[in-house]
Design a protein around this motif. Structure first.
Motif, PDB file in Angstrom:
ATOM      1  N   ASN A 280       0.682  -1.242   0.106  1.00 20.72           N
ATOM      2  CA  ASN A 280       0.140  -0.009   0.157  1.00 20.72           C
ATOM      3  C   ASN A 280       0.771   1.435   0.302  1.00 20.72           C
ATOM      4  O   ASN A 280       0.869   2.391  -1.181  1.00 20.72           O
ATOM      5  CB  ASN A 280      -1.110  -0.162   1.070  1.00 20.72           C
ATOM      6  N   ASN A 281       1.930   1.455   0.860  1.00 21.97           N
ATOM      7  CA  ASN A 281       3.096   2.586   0.703  1.00 21.97           C
ATOM      8  C   ASN A 281       3.702   2.649  -0.365  1.00 21.97           C
ATOM      9  O   ASN A 281       3.957   3.804  -0.677  1.00 21.97           O
ATOM     10  CB  ASN A 281       4.205   2.479   2.342  1.00 21.97           C
ATOM     11  N   SER A 282       3.388   1.256  -1.162  1.00 17.70           N
ATOM     12  CA  SER A 282       4.537   1.510  -2.221  1.00 17.70           C
ATOM     13  C   SER A 282       3.473   1.724  -3.935  1.00 17.70           C
ATOM     14  O   SER A 282       3.981   2.288  -4.970  1.00 17.70           O
ATOM     15  CB  SER A 282       5.629   0.377  -3.195  1.00 17.70           C
ATOM     16  N   GLY A 283       1.309   2.410  -3.941  1.00 16.14           N
ATOM     17  CA  GLY A 283       1.081   2.355  -4.826  1.00 16.14           C
ATOM     18  C   GLY A 283       1.076   1.022  -5.472  1.00 16.14           C
ATOM     19  O   GLY A 283       0.150   1.501  -5.937  1.00 16.14           O
ATOM     20  N   GLN A 284       1.091  -0.087  -5.089  1.00 16.07           N
ATOM     21  CA  GLN A 284       0.800  -1.541  -5.021  1.00 16.07           C
ATOM     22  C   GLN A 284      -0.573  -2.064  -5.147  1.00 16.07           C
ATOM     23  O   GLN A 284      -0.561  -3.190  -4.459  1.00 16.07           O
ATOM     24  CB  GLN A 284       2.362  -2.916  -5.509  1.00 16.07           C
ATOM     25  N   TYR A 285      -1.578  -1.404  -5.209  1.00 16.29           N
ATOM     26  CA  TYR A 285      -2.510  -1.185  -4.131  1.00 16.29           C
ATOM     27  C   TYR A 285      -3.275  -2.940  -4.000  1.00 16.29           C
ATOM     28  O   TYR A 285      -3.802  -3.537  -3.664  1.00 16.29           O
ATOM     29  CB  TYR A 285      -3.579  -0.347  -4.644  1.00 16.29           C
ATOM     30  N   TRP A 286      -3.108  -3.360  -5.925  1.00 19.30           N
ATOM     31  CA  TRP A 286      -3.812  -4.639  -6.573  1.00 19.30           C
ATOM     32  C   TRP A 286      -2.739  -6.096  -5.916  1.00 19.30           C
ATOM     33  O   TRP A 286      -3.363  -6.884  -4.827  1.00 19.30           O
ATOM     34  CB  TRP A 286      -3.932  -4.606  -8.221  1.00 19.30           C
ATOM     35  N   LEU A 287      -1.384  -6.032  -5.747  1.00 20.01           N
ATOM     36  CA  LEU A 287      -0.583  -6.796  -4.629  1.00 20.01           C
ATOM     37  C   LEU A 287      -1.076  -6.784  -3.067  1.00 20.01           C
ATOM     38  O   LEU A 287      -1.210  -7.134  -3.015  1.00 20.01           O
ATOM     39  CB  LEU A 287       1.032  -6.429  -4.829  1.00 20.01           C
ATOM     40  N   ALA A 288      -1.655  -5.884  -2.912  1.00 25.51           N
ATOM     41  CA  ALA A 288      -1.668  -5.256  -1.350  1.00 25.51           C
ATOM     42  C   ALA A 288      -3.353  -5.729  -1.083  1.00 25.51           C
ATOM     43  O   ALA A 288      -3.525  -7.089  -0.456  1.00 25.51           O
ATOM     44  CB  ALA A 288      -1.576  -4.141  -0.499  1.00 25.51           C
ATOM     45  N   LYS A 289      -4.382  -5.681  -1.943  1.00 27.75           N
ATOM     46  CA  LYS A 289      -5.400  -6.648  -2.068  1.00 27.75           C
ATOM     47  C   LYS A 289      -5.291  -8.041  -1.879  1.00 27.75           C
ATOM     48  O   LYS A 289      -5.946  -8.798  -1.566  1.00 27.75           O
ATOM     49  CB  LYS A 289      -6.008  -6.048  -3.257  1.00 27.75           C
ATOM     50  N   GLU A 290      -4.818  -8.215  -2.903  1.00 23.85           N
ATOM     51  CA  GLU A 290      -3.993 -10.284  -3.445  1.00 23.85           C
ATOM     52  C   GLU A 290      -3.803 -10.512  -1.238  1.00 23.85           C
ATOM     53  O   GLU A 290      -4.189 -11.259  -0.651  1.00 23.85           O
ATOM     54  CB  GLU A 290      -3.486 -10.448  -3.736  1.00 23.85           C
ATOM     55  N   ALA A 291      -2.784  -9.406  -0.771  1.00 22.93           N
ATOM     56  CA  ALA A 291      -1.855 -10.025  -0.037  1.00 22.93           C
ATOM     57  C   ALA A 291      -2.913  -9.636   1.767  1.00 22.93           C
ATOM     58  O   ALA A 291      -3.443 -11.329   1.900  1.00 22.93           O
ATOM     59  CB  ALA A 291      -0.920  -8.933   0.387  1.00 22.93           C
ATOM     60  N   ASP A 292      -3.905  -9.377   1.381  1.00 22.16           N
ATOM     61  CA  ASP A 292      -5.243  -9.041   1.975  1.00 22.16           C
ATOM     62  C   ASP A 292      -6.201  -9.766   2.267  1.00 22.16           C
ATOM     63  O   ASP A 292      -6.238 -10.877   3.210  1.00 22.16           O
ATOM     64  CB  ASP A 292      -6.090  -7.642   2.141  1.00 22.16           C
ATOM     65  N   ARG A 293      -6.225 -10.406   1.099  1.00 20.47           N
ATOM     66  CA  ARG A 293      -7.542 -11.406   0.644  1.00 20.47           C
ATOM     67  C   ARG A 293      -6.593 -12.983   1.107  1.00 20.47           C
ATOM     68  O   ARG A 293      -7.257 -13.584   2.459  1.00 20.47           O
ATOM     69  CB  ARG A 293      -7.530 -12.032  -0.865  1.00 20.47           C
ATOM     70  N   ARG A 294      -5.674 -12.907   1.121  1.00 17.39           N
ATOM     71  CA  ARG A 294      -5.105 -14.474   2.014  1.00 17.39           C
ATOM     72  C   ARG A 294      -4.952 -14.163   3.510  1.00 17.39           C
ATOM     73  O   ARG A 294      -4.862 -15.340   3.938  1.00 17.39           O
ATOM     74  CB  ARG A 294      -3.673 -14.729   1.416  1.00 17.39           C
ATOM     75  N   ALA A 295      -4.657 -12.941   3.806  1.00 18.10           N
ATOM     76  CA  ALA A 295      -4.688 -12.932   5.320  1.00 18.10           C
ATOM     77  C   ALA A 295      -6.034 -13.274   5.833  1.00 18.10           C
ATOM     78  O   ALA A 295      -5.822 -14.075   6.697  1.00 18.10           O
ATOM     79  CB  ALA A 295      -4.128 -11.560   5.990  1.00 18.10           C
ATOM     80  N   LYS A 296      -6.880 -12.904   4.939  1.00 15.85           N
ATOM     81  CA  LYS A 296      -8.525 -13.318   5.681  1.00 15.85           C
ATOM     82  C   LYS A 296      -8.567 -14.720   5.519  1.00 15.85           C
ATOM     83  O   LYS A 296      -9.563 -14.821   6.089  1.00 15.85           O
ATOM     84  CB  LYS A 296      -9.709 -11.691   4.599  1.00 15.85           C
ATOM     85  N   CYS A 297      -7.992 -15.058   4.845  1.00 15.43           N
ATOM     86  CA  CYS A 297      -8.292 -16.454   4.634  1.00 15.43           C
ATOM     87  C   CYS A 297      -8.094 -17.450   5.902  1.00 15.43           C
ATOM     88  O   CYS A 297      -8.346 -17.782   6.409  1.00 15.43           O
ATOM     89  CB  CYS A 297      -7.904 -17.346   3.605  1.00 15.43           C
ATOM     90  N   LEU A 298      -6.598 -16.897   6.546  1.00 10.68           N
ATOM     91  CA  LEU A 298      -5.888 -17.323   7.143  1.00 10.68           C
ATOM     92  C   LEU A 298      -7.256 -16.565   8.896  1.00 10.68           C
ATOM     93  O   LEU A 298      -7.287 -18.224   9.667  1.00 10.68           O
ATOM     94  CB  LEU A 298      -4.869 -16.833   7.643  1.00 10.68           C
ATOM     95  N   LEU A 299      -7.745 -15.701   8.402  1.00 10.90           N
ATOM     96  CA  LEU A 299      -8.486 -15.629  10.012  1.00 10.90           C
ATOM     97  C   LEU A 299      -9.816 -16.576  10.308  1.00 10.90           C
ATOM     98  O   LEU A 299      -9.953 -16.885  11.027  1.00 10.90           O
ATOM     99  CB  LEU A 299      -8.546 -14.576   9.849  1.00 10.90           C
ATOM    100  N   ASN A 300     -10.111 -17.118   8.523  1.00 11.15           N
ATOM    101  CA  ASN A 300     -11.103 -17.857   8.685  1.00 11.15           C
ATOM    102  C   ASN A 300     -10.630 -19.577   8.814  1.00 11.15           C
ATOM    103  O   ASN A 300     -11.744 -20.015   8.991  1.00 11.15           O
ATOM    104  CB  ASN A 300     -11.936 -17.439   7.710  1.00 11.15           C
ATOM    105  N   GLY A 301      -9.345 -19.528   8.841  1.00 11.05           N
ATOM    106  CA  GLY A 301      -9.151 -20.981   8.789  1.00 11.05           C
ATOM    107  C   GLY A 301      -9.207 -21.750   7.761  1.00 11.05           C
ATOM    108  O   GLY A 301      -9.007 -22.581   7.617  1.00 11.05           O
TER     109      GLY A 301
END
Length: 77
Positions: free
Chosen positions: A31-52
């Motif tokens: 996000n700080n580098s302006g690569q929002y689509w890569l941040a969105k993918e990392a966020d999707r993967r993090a949410k998957c871990l939160l949900n197990g």
């Protein structure tokens, strides 16, 4: 009556807790580098871990698949 709390997936599996922390760091960096689509993918993967949901966590979309449609939409044809 005392309320009982259940341990979540990350508390029961500390190895995934470390991966979750690494993904949170990736989200901030992208996000700080302006690569929002890569941040969105990392966020999707993090949410998957939160949900197990390990299967969806392991489905990683590569950067050329994420950036290429975005770039095509921005080209002035």
């Amino acid at each position: 009556m005392k309320r009982q709390t259940r341990k979540n997936f990350l508390e029961l599996n500390p190895e995934y807790n470390l991966k979750y922390s690494e993904l949170q760091k990736e989200i901030r960096i992208w996000n700080n580098s302006g690569q929002y689509w890569l941040a969105k993918e990392a966020d999707r993967r993090a949410k998957c871990l939160l949900n197990g949901n390990i299967d969806d966590y392991n489905k990683q979309t590569h950067s050329h698949d994420l950036a290429y449609p975005y770039v095509l939409n921005k080209l002035p044809y």
